[in-house]
Design an enzyme around this catalytic site. Structure first.
Site, PDB file in Angstrom:
ATOM      1  N   HIS A  68      11.829 -33.559 -74.823  1.00 50.93           N
ATOM      2  CA  HIS A  68      13.183 -33.487 -75.629  1.00 50.93           C
ATOM      3  C   HIS A  68      12.832 -33.281 -77.114  1.00 50.93           C
ATOM      4  CE1 HIS A  68      15.327 -35.855 -72.153  1.00 50.93           C
ATOM      5  NE2 HIS A  68      15.093 -34.692 -71.759  1.00 50.93           N
TER       6      HIS A  68
ATOM      7  N   HIS B 205      18.818 -30.056 -60.576  1.00 48.61           N
ATOM      8  CA  HIS B 205      19.211 -30.263 -62.043  1.00 48.61           C
ATOM      9  C   HIS B 205      18.911 -29.036 -62.897  1.00 48.61           C
ATOM     10  CE1 HIS B 205      19.339 -32.389 -65.569  1.00 48.61           C
ATOM     11  NE2 HIS B 205      18.124 -32.850 -65.893  1.00 48.61           N
TER      12      HIS B 205
ATOM     13  N   GLU C 102      18.318 -28.892 -66.376  1.00 46.72           N
ATOM     14  CA  GLU C 102      17.755 -28.954 -67.692  1.00 46.72           C
ATOM     15  C   GLU C 102      16.554 -27.965 -67.670  1.00 46.72           C
ATOM     16  OE1 GLU C 102      17.226 -33.073 -68.684  1.00 46.72           O
ATOM     17  OE2 GLU C 102      16.494 -32.608 -70.733  1.00 46.72           O
TER      18      GLU C 102
ATOM     19  N   ASP D 118      13.757 -28.100 -68.101  1.00 47.99           N
ATOM     20  CA  ASP D 118      12.413 -28.539 -67.601  1.00 47.99           C
ATOM     21  C   ASP D 118      12.222 -28.420 -66.048  1.00 47.99           C
ATOM     22  OD1 ASP D 118      14.186 -30.588 -67.792  1.00 47.99           O
ATOM     23  OD2 ASP D 118      12.557 -32.161 -67.333  1.00 47.99           O
TER      24      ASP D 118
ATOM     25  N   HIS E 205      21.306 -37.843 -65.121  1.00 50.43           N
ATOM     26  CA  HIS E 205      21.787 -38.115 -66.299  1.00 50.43           C
ATOM     27  C   HIS E 205      22.382 -36.892 -67.019  1.00 50.43           C
ATOM     28  CE1 HIS E 205      18.150 -36.129 -68.701  1.00 50.43           C
ATOM     29  NE2 HIS E 205      18.397 -35.727 -67.531  1.00 50.43           N
TER      30      HIS E 205
ATOM     31  N   ASP F 112      15.206 -36.271 -61.429  1.00 52.09           N
ATOM     32  CA  ASP F 112      14.665 -36.996 -62.568  1.00 52.09           C
ATOM     33  C   ASP F 112      14.748 -38.516 -61.853  1.00 52.09           C
ATOM     34  OD1 ASP F 112      14.217 -35.151 -64.733  1.00 52.09           O
ATOM     35  OD2 ASP F 112      16.447 -35.156 -65.250  1.00 52.09           O
TER      36      ASP F 112
HETATM   37 FE1  FEO Z   1      16.883 -33.954 -66.921  1.00 54.62          FE
HETATM   38 FE2  FEO Z   1      13.453 -33.751 -66.320  1.00 54.62          FE
HETATM   39  O1  FEO Z   1      15.262 -33.035 -66.953  1.00 54.62           O
END
Ligand code: FEO
Length: 397
Positions: A22, A78, A80, A82, A144, A163
């Site tokens: 992050h 998800h 994000e 990553d 999240h 996650d």
């Molecule tokens: Fe919320 Fe591993 O990304």
């Protein structure tokens, strides 16, 4: 690829070198993994990808192991970067390939890539038959990110939890029964404390919802770290505890100091706590890892935060940790603030006012001592430590 169950394979990336995640927000002392899964049933399904710096290596691996041309569709739990970060590389080779995700997932993918791809949106309870398995989707809105989702395979009895239940923990082995149990616990709780604490109330409700769905879960495969193969339900039970006012049997005292007076105040508070049988851990905030401190705060049954005053403020490290306590919506525990000063003495009052905005419980007024405190002065800290200990005991009763 590594076989996870009859039809599920891990085909992700191990990031041994990762030490900050992050941006620079989260320390990852043991690296991390980006767990991408391939389901080989009558249909071949790819679930989640990897972080974009690893795109090239991942694509090469996926091409060799599966063949991009053989993938029937992609599930993105998800988005994000990553997990969704290599999506454009795959779509570049297969523009027509269907992407299953939540409605929010589609919005986020569009906002990242600005492309009109073949989206198929799903919601909780929707399922797709791929042969022996039905893929059953469970949304986890705001746990999240708005788009977060889990995918359950009813024949293999595998929960691809993204996650949730993950750890930033890179190991050669991918399974919980083959790694150091103390390390996996430490990384799982650090991950929860730093990433998931603000969503604890939603997590508690989501666990109840998943339990009510009565899914037979034999393996939990998250998107980071090791896969829960032995006693997989242990991590759901542990999350249920962490999400519901969790604390361990110690207080945490976090301070920063210029000439040592605030450090000595921290020591006197520790003596006050000890006089009532409460163990404490002391950390100099300026030389401690912020993510590890957040984990200690999450585990502690009480918090004392102290700084001397400089330029009418606390020292920078204490401003930062105070902000983190607010940002993580830390709640329920008693707190105390303290600090030495020369002439104005705003630091302890500032921290106290900030913590007053949370659902933490104030155990005593801020303790402020001038220049080099006397033995008599330090009694105020000792007494504050006693009050903090009493607040803990009142909480437990
Ligand atoms: Fe919320 Fe591993 O990304």
């Amino acid at each position: 690829m590594i076989k996870v169950s009859e039809n599920v394979y891990w085909d992700g990336i191990r990031d041994w070198d990762l030490r900050l995640f992050h941006g620079h927000e989260l320390s990852t002392h043991r690296g991390s993994t980006y767990n991408s899964y391939v389901i080989k049933d009558e249909k071949t399904v790819l679930v989640d990808t990897v972080w974009f710096p690893h795109k090239e290596a991942y694509l090469e691996k996926l091409q060799e192991d599966v063949g991009i041309e053989n993938i029937d569709f992609i599930v993105i739990n998800h988005n994000e970067p990553d997990h969704g970060g290599a999506l454009d590389a795959i779509i570049g080779m297969r523009p027509e390939i269907p992407i299953y995700c939540t409605e929010q997932g589609e919005k986020i993918i569009r906002a990242h890539f600005h492309k009109d791809w073949n989206f198929k949106t799903v919601k909780t309870g929707d399922s797709i038959n791929i042969g022996k398995n039905n893929l059953i989707f469970v949304e986890m809105k705001m746990i999240h990110w708005p788009d977060s989702m889990m995918t359950y395979l009813d024949h293999d009895k595998v929960l691809l939890s993204n996650d949730a239940f993950g750890q930033h923990y890179c190991t050669k082995s991918l399974f919980n029964d083959e790694v150091d149990q103390a390390e996996i616990y430490q990384e799982a709780i650090k991950y929860y404390a730093n990433i998931l604490t603000p969503f604890s109330a939603m997590i508690a409700r989501k666990i109840d919802e998943v339990v009510a769905m009565d899914l037979d879960i034999r393996i939990i495969a998250p998107s980071h770290g090791v896969i829960w193969r032995e006693n997989p339900l242990q991590i759901i039970e542990t999350y249920a505890k962490w999400a519901s006012g969790y604390s361990e049997d110690f207080a945490v005292i976090i301070y920063d100091t210029m000439y040592g007076a605030t450090l000595r105040m921290a020591g006197a508070i520790e003596e006050g706590l000890a006089s009532k049988g409460v163990k404490a851990k002391l950390y100099n905030c300026a030389v401690s890892d912020m993510s590890d401190l957040i984990t200690e705060i999450f585990k502690a049954n009480a918090i004392a935060i102290g700084s001397c005053t400089v330029n009418n403020s606390p020292l920078t490290s204490i401003v930062a940790i105070t902000h983190e306590i607010l940002a993580h919506k830390t709640a329920g525990k008693p707190y105390l603030t303290f600090g030495s000063f020369g002439w104005s003495g705003e630091a302890a009052t500032y921290i106290d006012a900030e913590l007053g905005k949370t659902k933490l419980k104030k155990a005593a007024e801020p303790v402020k001592l001038k220049y080099t405190p006397t033995k008599e002065d330090f009694k105020q800290c000792f007494e504050a430590g006693v009050k903090l200990a009493e607040a803990i005991k009142n909480d437990i009763q």
